[in-house]
Design a protein around this motif. Sequence first.
Motif, PDB file in Angstrom:
ATOM      1  N   MET A   1       0.847  -1.199   0.000  1.00 17.37           N
ATOM      2  CA  MET A   1       0.000   0.000   0.000  1.00 17.37           C
ATOM      3  C   MET A   1       0.879   1.244   0.000  1.00 17.37           C
ATOM      4  O   MET A   1       1.807   1.359   0.804  1.00 17.37           O
ATOM      5  CB  MET A   1      -0.917   0.014   1.217  1.00 17.37           C
ATOM      6  N   THR A   2       0.616   2.173  -0.910  1.00 17.63           N
ATOM      7  CA  THR A   2       1.417   3.391  -0.997  1.00 17.63           C
ATOM      8  C   THR A   2       0.811   4.491  -0.127  1.00 17.63           C
ATOM      9  O   THR A   2      -0.348   4.422   0.284  1.00 17.63           O
ATOM     10  CB  THR A   2       1.490   3.882  -2.451  1.00 17.63           C
ATOM     11  N   ARG A   3       1.598   5.516   0.136  1.00 15.37           N
ATOM     12  CA  ARG A   3       1.115   6.630   0.957  1.00 15.37           C
ATOM     13  C   ARG A   3       0.002   7.402   0.261  1.00 15.37           C
ATOM     14  O   ARG A   3      -0.882   7.939   0.918  1.00 15.37           O
ATOM     15  CB  ARG A   3       2.290   7.555   1.303  1.00 15.37           C
ATOM     16  N   ASN A   4       0.081   7.525  -1.046  1.00 14.81           N
ATOM     17  CA  ASN A   4      -1.025   8.057  -1.850  1.00 14.81           C
ATOM     18  C   ASN A   4      -0.810   7.603  -3.288  1.00 14.81           C
ATOM     19  O   ASN A   4       0.174   6.920  -3.594  1.00 14.81           O
ATOM     20  CB  ASN A   4      -1.141   9.593  -1.731  1.00 14.81           C
ATOM     21  N   ASP A   5      -1.729   7.976  -4.171  1.00 17.92           N
ATOM     22  CA  ASP A   5      -1.682   7.425  -5.529  1.00 17.92           C
ATOM     23  C   ASP A   5      -0.589   8.036  -6.398  1.00 17.92           C
ATOM     24  O   ASP A   5      -0.431   7.644  -7.552  1.00 17.92           O
ATOM     25  CB  ASP A   5      -3.052   7.564  -6.211  1.00 17.92           C
ATOM     26  N   ARG A   6       0.189   8.967  -5.843  1.00 15.94           N
ATOM     27  CA  ARG A   6       1.332   9.508  -6.583  1.00 15.94           C
ATOM     28  C   ARG A   6       2.647   8.874  -6.161  1.00 15.94           C
ATOM     29  O   ARG A   6       3.683   9.149  -6.743  1.00 15.94           O
ATOM     30  CB  ARG A   6       1.382  11.030  -6.415  1.00 15.94           C
ATOM     31  N   HIS A   7       2.612   8.030  -5.146  1.00 18.01           N
ATOM     32  CA  HIS A   7       3.762   7.201  -4.821  1.00 18.01           C
ATOM     33  C   HIS A   7       3.692   5.918  -5.645  1.00 18.01           C
ATOM     34  O   HIS A   7       2.629   5.552  -6.170  1.00 18.01           O
ATOM     35  CB  HIS A   7       3.779   6.858  -3.329  1.00 18.01           C
ATOM     36  N   LEU A   8       4.814   5.240  -5.734  1.00 17.91           N
ATOM     37  CA  LEU A   8       4.890   4.011  -6.509  1.00 17.91           C
ATOM     38  C   LEU A   8       5.059   2.808  -5.591  1.00 17.91           C
ATOM     39  O   LEU A   8       5.729   2.904  -4.559  1.00 17.91           O
ATOM     40  CB  LEU A   8       6.080   4.060  -7.476  1.00 17.91           C
ATOM     41  N   THR A   9       4.473   1.678  -5.969  1.00 16.27           N
ATOM     42  CA  THR A   9       4.827   0.418  -5.343  1.00 16.27           C
ATOM     43  C   THR A   9       6.126  -0.082  -5.966  1.00 16.27           C
ATOM     44  O   THR A   9       6.559   0.411  -7.026  1.00 16.27           O
ATOM     45  CB  THR A   9       3.737  -0.632  -5.543  1.00 16.27           C
ATOM     46  N   SER A  10       6.741  -1.061  -5.341  1.00 11.27           N
ATOM     47  CA  SER A  10       7.943  -1.636  -5.939  1.00 11.27           C
ATOM     48  C   SER A  10       7.630  -2.271  -7.282  1.00 11.27           C
ATOM     49  O   SER A  10       8.453  -2.211  -8.214  1.00 11.27           O
ATOM     50  CB  SER A  10       8.577  -2.653  -4.992  1.00 11.27           C
ATOM     51  N   GLU A  11       6.420  -2.835  -7.415  1.00  8.15           N
ATOM     52  CA  GLU A  11       6.020  -3.408  -8.699  1.00  8.15           C
ATOM     53  C   GLU A  11       5.879  -2.315  -9.768  1.00  8.15           C
ATOM     54  O   GLU A  11       6.303  -2.517 -10.923  1.00  8.15           O
ATOM     55  CB  GLU A  11       4.703  -4.176  -8.554  1.00  8.15           C
ATOM     56  N   ASP A  12       5.283  -1.171  -9.383  1.00  5.07           N
ATOM     57  CA  ASP A  12       5.179  -0.044 -10.326  1.00  5.07           C
ATOM     58  C   ASP A  12       6.565   0.391 -10.789  1.00  5.07           C
ATOM     59  O   ASP A  12       6.779   0.664 -11.976  1.00  5.07           O
ATOM     60  CB  ASP A  12       4.494   1.160  -9.660  1.00  5.07           C
TER      61      ASP A  12
ATOM     62  N   VAL B   1       9.400  -1.329 -10.889  1.00  9.15           N
ATOM     63  CA  VAL B   1      10.021  -2.310 -11.781  1.00  9.15           C
ATOM     64  C   VAL B   1       9.395  -2.240 -13.174  1.00  9.15           C
ATOM     65  O   VAL B   1      10.106  -2.312 -14.193  1.00  9.15           O
ATOM     66  CB  VAL B   1       9.892  -3.727 -11.189  1.00  9.15           C
ATOM     67  N   THR B   2       8.084  -2.064 -13.239  1.00  8.76           N
ATOM     68  CA  THR B   2       7.415  -1.952 -14.540  1.00  8.76           C
ATOM     69  C   THR B   2       7.959  -0.764 -15.325  1.00  8.76           C
ATOM     70  O   THR B   2       8.228  -0.861 -16.534  1.00  8.76           O
ATOM     71  CB  THR B   2       5.889  -1.800 -14.344  1.00  8.76           C
TER      72      THR B   2
END
Length: 454
Positions: free
Chosen positions: A1-12, A14-15
């Motif tokens: 879960m990210t802090r908000n939708d402008r942060h990235l997950t590790s999967e984001d 890598v993509t």
Amino acid sequence: MTRNDRHLTSEDLVTRIDAGSIDTVVVAFTDMQGRLQGKRLHAAYFRDHVLGHGTEGCNYLLGVDVDMNTVEGYAITSWERGYGDMEFVLDLDTIRLLPHLPATALIQCDLAWPDGSPVVQSPRSILQAQIDKAAERGWKAVAGTELEFIAFEDTYEQAFTSGYTGLTPVNQYNVDYSIAGTTRVEPLLRAIRNAMYDAGMDVESAKGECNFGQHEIGFLFADVLETADNHAVYKTAAKEIAAQHGQSLTFMAKYDEREGNSCHIHLSLRGLDDEIVFWDDDAQGRTALYSSFVAGILDGLADFTLLYAPNVNSYKRFADGSFAPTAIAWGEDNRTCAVRLVGHGAGARMENRVPGGDVNPYLAIAAMLACGLDGIERGLELEPPTEGNAYTSGKPTVPRTLRAAREAFATSELARRTLGDEVVDHYTNMADVELKAFEATVTDWERRRSFERM
């Protein structure tokens, strides 16, 4: 879960690396001076070798002065200890784009020793320890920092060459709340605001301040660790963006004889599920917990001033009638006091007006939590509010020099009990290093005063 939708997950992340839209990953921690330190990694190397394991950096990074000189007196790092490594432990909740830099993402880090134990002297670790103490009692803390800077038309290179004198501020008059004054600087202010929003921060506003060329960009409050992380990123990015515009800016507490740069910190406790604990709706007033928390802040204010004002220059800002507080006092919406209480209901919060723009946010917020939680634990009662001008109230004042603050911190039973001897000794040594450097320096003021006339 990210802090908000402008942060990235590790999967984001890598993509984006696989697609070629990210080619650089910055891994960084915040050092004693509040600066981001770390490495720029090629994105493919980061993906294949660092993401699952972290990386390393020399432990001297928590034992240098502002010029990156190795200095003596730190227990964790020295020539005798061989200047080994610390582990950079990636906090995957902090992945963000840096839109002012091409194809670049940033991850902030905790620090650990090679055996996996935390580096307790790290600013982020110091704050996390107080967050954990609050959580054990059923609370979390939210905060916002109001950080001022002075911007100049000169580049950083020109400022260096001129000895940081004779610079041209971006405004030549007091632009406090002035729309015309901020419009003149809007290309820079807008670039910073928008870049920081895209980097995952919730930007509120920009406004002019009193000193020539002085401005403030405000951000929405958040959990204290997120606020400190954002503060560190913003402070670095704002300088980088100014440089891209052929300009420069400074967060130093006192650039000249006019108004200094402050960093007021707003803070409140919540329940772990966001319950309001500082305000009683039925009574329409403060809770006893809130009062004890503020009483604890006041009780520890002198002892912890070193963490609010960490440099020699910090103390030049403490001047009567300057909106920089000197009196250890609290008031209801009273800006002459060190602690100002504002808001009601969910917005009830305390404002610490002591820190300047040079503050390390992790250390300052940790100090506030340590003192406030201690006040609650001891059931301290809050003295009556200070009415009118606190500068002339006769109240005790914060230490007025770095040496006085150093002595108060080093000998504080409260600081050692709440932060631990390792932390107190480490940051006492940081003050000693700063004092030794300053006391050995011949200043321009001395030359102007003494060259011919003495």
